[in-house]
Design a protein around this motif. Structure first.
Motif, PDB file in Angstrom:
ATOM      1  N   PHE A  50       0.830  -1.210   0.000  1.00 56.61           N
ATOM      2  CA  PHE A  50       0.000   0.000   0.000  1.00 56.61           C
ATOM      3  C   PHE A  50       0.861   1.254   0.000  1.00 56.61           C
ATOM      4  N   ALA A  51       1.934   1.235   0.822  1.00 54.43           N
ATOM      5  CA  ALA A  51       2.777   2.419   0.947  1.00 54.43           C
ATOM      6  C   ALA A  51       3.544   2.717  -0.333  1.00 54.43           C
ATOM      7  N   LEU A  52       3.967   1.669  -1.043  1.00 55.79           N
ATOM      8  CA  LEU A  52       4.818   1.855  -2.213  1.00 55.79           C
ATOM      9  C   LEU A  52       4.055   1.845  -3.531  1.00 55.79           C
ATOM     10  N   THR A  53       2.819   1.360  -3.515  1.00 56.10           N
ATOM     11  CA  THR A  53       2.079   1.227  -4.773  1.00 56.10           C
ATOM     12  C   THR A  53       0.749   1.975  -4.741  1.00 56.10           C
ATOM     13  N   PHE A  54      -0.119   1.568  -3.852  1.00 58.44           N
ATOM     14  CA  PHE A  54      -1.472   2.100  -3.887  1.00 58.44           C
ATOM     15  C   PHE A  54      -1.528   3.566  -3.449  1.00 58.44           C
ATOM     16  N   TYR A  55      -0.791   3.903  -2.403  1.00 58.47           N
ATOM     17  CA  TYR A  55      -0.822   5.297  -1.970  1.00 58.47           C
ATOM     18  C   TYR A  55      -0.273   6.237  -3.044  1.00 58.47           C
ATOM     19  N   PRO A  56       0.898   5.946  -3.668  1.00 54.44           N
ATOM     20  CA  PRO A  56       1.350   6.826  -4.761  1.00 54.44           C
ATOM     21  C   PRO A  56       0.360   6.890  -5.913  1.00 54.44           C
ATOM     22  N   LEU A  57      -0.298   5.742  -6.207  1.00 57.83           N
ATOM     23  CA  LEU A  57      -1.282   5.746  -7.288  1.00 57.83           C
ATOM     24  C   LEU A  57      -2.464   6.658  -6.949  1.00 57.83           C
ATOM     25  N   LEU A  58      -2.986   6.521  -5.737  1.00 56.99           N
ATOM     26  CA  LEU A  58      -4.101   7.373  -5.319  1.00 56.99           C
ATOM     27  C   LEU A  58      -3.677   8.836  -5.285  1.00 56.99           C
ATOM     28  N   ARG A  59      -2.442   9.073  -4.839  1.00 59.63           N
ATOM     29  CA  ARG A  59      -1.926  10.433  -4.800  1.00 59.63           C
ATOM     30  C   ARG A  59      -1.802  11.016  -6.205  1.00 59.63           C
ATOM     31  N   ALA A  60      -1.328  10.179  -7.157  1.00 56.46           N
ATOM     32  CA  ALA A  60      -1.190  10.648  -8.535  1.00 56.46           C
ATOM     33  C   ALA A  60      -2.552  10.948  -9.156  1.00 56.46           C
ATOM     34  N   ILE A  61      -3.548  10.106  -8.869  1.00 55.50           N
ATOM     35  CA  ILE A  61      -4.897  10.358  -9.383  1.00 55.50           C
ATOM     36  C   ILE A  61      -5.438  11.683  -8.847  1.00 55.50           C
ATOM     37  N   ARG A  62      -5.207  11.911  -7.572  1.00 56.79           N
ATOM     38  CA  ARG A  62      -5.661  13.174  -6.982  1.00 56.79           C
ATOM     39  C   ARG A  62      -4.927  14.367  -7.603  1.00 56.79           C
ATOM     40  N   MET A  63      -3.618  14.244  -7.777  1.00 56.01           N
ATOM     41  CA  MET A  63      -2.842  15.340  -8.356  1.00 56.01           C
ATOM     42  C   MET A  63      -3.247  15.628  -9.792  1.00 56.01           C
ATOM     43  N   SER A  64      -3.682  14.570 -10.510  1.00 56.85           N
ATOM     44  CA  SER A  64      -4.059  14.764 -11.906  1.00 56.85           C
ATOM     45  C   SER A  64      -5.326  15.592 -12.063  1.00 56.85           C
ATOM     46  N   GLU A  73       0.030  26.675  -3.974  1.00 55.65           N
ATOM     47  CA  GLU A  73      -1.409  26.492  -3.851  1.00 55.65           C
ATOM     48  C   GLU A  73      -1.937  25.636  -5.007  1.00 55.65           C
ATOM     49  N   THR A  74      -3.042  24.969  -4.751  1.00 61.30           N
ATOM     50  CA  THR A  74      -3.657  24.113  -5.771  1.00 61.30           C
ATOM     51  C   THR A  74      -5.128  24.458  -5.919  1.00 61.30           C
ATOM     52  N   THR A  75      -5.653  24.142  -7.074  1.00 60.64           N
ATOM     53  CA  THR A  75      -7.082  24.317  -7.322  1.00 60.64           C
ATOM     54  C   THR A  75      -7.593  23.104  -8.094  1.00 60.64           C
ATOM     55  N   TYR A  76      -8.806  22.688  -7.772  1.00 60.99           N
ATOM     56  CA  TYR A  76      -9.393  21.514  -8.405  1.00 60.99           C
ATOM     57  C   TYR A  76      -9.886  21.867  -9.803  1.00 60.99           C
ATOM     58  N   VAL A  77      -9.458  21.055 -10.801  1.00 58.93           N
ATOM     59  CA  VAL A  77      -9.847  21.323 -12.190  1.00 58.93           C
ATOM     60  C   VAL A  77     -10.530  20.120 -12.834  1.00 58.93           C
ATOM     61  N   GLY A  78     -10.741  19.050 -12.081  1.00 62.08           N
ATOM     62  CA  GLY A  78     -11.433  17.886 -12.636  1.00 62.08           C
ATOM     63  C   GLY A  78     -10.622  17.188 -13.720  1.00 62.08           C
ATOM     64  N   ILE A  79     -11.255  16.967 -14.870  1.00 60.01           N
ATOM     65  CA  ILE A  79     -10.582  16.245 -15.965  1.00 60.01           C
ATOM     66  C   ILE A  79      -9.917  17.207 -16.960  1.00 60.01           C
ATOM     67  N   GLU A  80      -9.761  18.438 -16.560  1.00 62.43           N
ATOM     68  CA  GLU A  80      -9.182  19.420 -17.481  1.00 62.43           C
ATOM     69  C   GLU A  80      -7.770  19.046 -17.912  1.00 62.43           C
ATOM     70  N   ASN A  81      -6.978  18.494 -16.991  1.00 61.43           N
ATOM     71  CA  ASN A  81      -5.624  18.094 -17.346  1.00 61.43           C
ATOM     72  C   ASN A  81      -5.624  16.988 -18.396  1.00 61.43           C
ATOM     73  N   GLN A 287      -0.487  18.193 -14.747  1.00 62.53           N
ATOM     74  CA  GLN A 287      -0.416  17.682 -16.112  1.00 62.53           C
ATOM     75  C   GLN A 287       0.456  16.432 -16.177  1.00 62.53           C
ATOM     76  N   ALA A 288       1.578  16.437 -15.450  1.00 62.57           N
ATOM     77  CA  ALA A 288       2.455  15.267 -15.435  1.00 62.57           C
ATOM     78  C   ALA A 288       1.751  14.061 -14.817  1.00 62.57           C
ATOM     79  N   SER A 289       0.970  14.280 -13.777  1.00 65.40           N
ATOM     80  CA  SER A 289       0.219  13.181 -13.164  1.00 65.40           C
ATOM     81  C   SER A 289      -0.828  12.636 -14.122  1.00 65.40           C
TER      82      SER A 289
END
Length: 314
Positions: A50-64, A73-81, A287-289
């Motif tokens: 979970f620490a090495l796979t699932f958490y980074p994956l969930l984090r990347a999905i959120r960042m995307s 600062e961050t702002t939510y843009v949905g599927i815009e990226n 965008q990278a995520s």
């Protein structure tokens, strides 16, 4: 006296009952631990996964789904990226370069590896030594391999020295846009062809000799023996090694970064390099995520397609 004897008997009975209850409780606890021990033993591995796979994956999905602004600062843009990827010329170009790299590298690795495995499957002299030497490139790290081949690709280096009698000039292995991608492909082929050799050779060794001898006695030609006898033993291994190589080629980074940095003129700008540039050069982590998640989807589709086409079950 009778009263004292009766009291002693009751005390002994109560003590036996208490000891029996304690024994029963201990047995229930041990049984509970024994039944759940296999699950308890897997908890550290599950936590690491979970620490090495699932958490980074969930984090990347959120960042995307976020856009990173100056100041952190961050702002939510949905599927815009994800939508912006369709209009991102650099990203689309990197997909084309990655496709060329995968087609050339994996294709050459499979053909060369299959041929070498067929040769090693025969009783040749010093086969054990050849097997050991062939596996050496696969043991080295991509960084070391990139540094070795960068020295070989330098102007007036070893490869230019060998090509001089035939070409009469420096080739520009990693400085010429028309040659750079092929130079990176050659490096990858040198490193990962041994993996194909190892897997296919193991499959060839698993084919029963008595079946092949029976086919020879029946007068079956060599190509027929290969199609009807050898290939069924290799089919699942071929799909497995192709999946491994395609997935690994999709995320190639170290060799490209050391050899060319994605250049010249973006000739070797594979998708992993484009993600690196987008994230760390332009600080566009959202965008990278989105690129990384899109690449994951592509990998899953390719893997399932290989398995579906081959019609195998692992």
């Amino acid at each position: 006296m009778a009263t004292e004897t009766g009291t002693d008997v009751r005390s002994t009975a109560d003590l036996d009952e208490q000891l029996g209850a304690e024994q029963s409780t201990r047995e229930r606890v041990l049984l509970w631990v024994d039944e759940r021990l296999k699950w308890l033993m897997t908890l550290p591995a599950v936590f690491l996964l979970f620490a090495l796979t699932f958490y980074p994956l969930l984090r990347a999905i959120r960042m995307s789904t976020q856009q990173y602004l100056p100041g952190g600062e961050t702002t939510y843009v949905g599927i815009e990226n994800y939508v912006n990827l369709l209009n991102n010329g650099a990203f689309l170009e990197s997909l084309v370069v990655t496709g060329k790299f995968i087609g050339l590298a994996v294709g050459l690795e499979f053909v060369l590896g299959f041929g070498i495995a067929l040769v090693l499957n025969k009783k040749i002299k010093m086969r054990g030594l050849w097997q050991t030497l062939i596996l050496v490139p696969m043991i080295l790290s991509p960084t070391v391999i990139g540094l070795i081949w960068r020295l070989m690709y330098t102007p007036d280096g070893l490869l230019d020295f060998m090509a001089a009698p035939f070409i009469g000039r420096n080739v520009g292995w990693i400085s010429d846009p028309d040659v750079a991608l092929y130079a990176v492909v050659a490096t990858d082929v040198w490193q990962w062809t041994p993996l194909v050799v190892l897997v296919i050779f193991a499959g060839l060794q698993s084919v029963p000799d008595d079946i092949q001898e029976a086919a020879v006695m029946d007068g079956a030609p060599r190509w027929r023996r290969f199609v009807d006898i050898v290939f069924p033993y290799l089919k699942s291994l071929i799909v497995l090694v192709l999946i491994i190589r395609v997935v690994d080629a999709l995320r190639v980074f170290a060799k490209v970064y050391i050899l060319t940095r994605g250049g010249p003129s973006n000739a070797t700008n594979v998708i992993s390099m484009e993600m690196y540039r987008t994230a760390f050069r332009f600080s566009n982590f959202g965008q990278a995520s989105a690129m990384a998640i899109s690449l994951l989807v592509v990998v899953l589709i390719l893997a399932m397609s290989f398995v579906k086409i081959a019609d195998i079950e692992f």
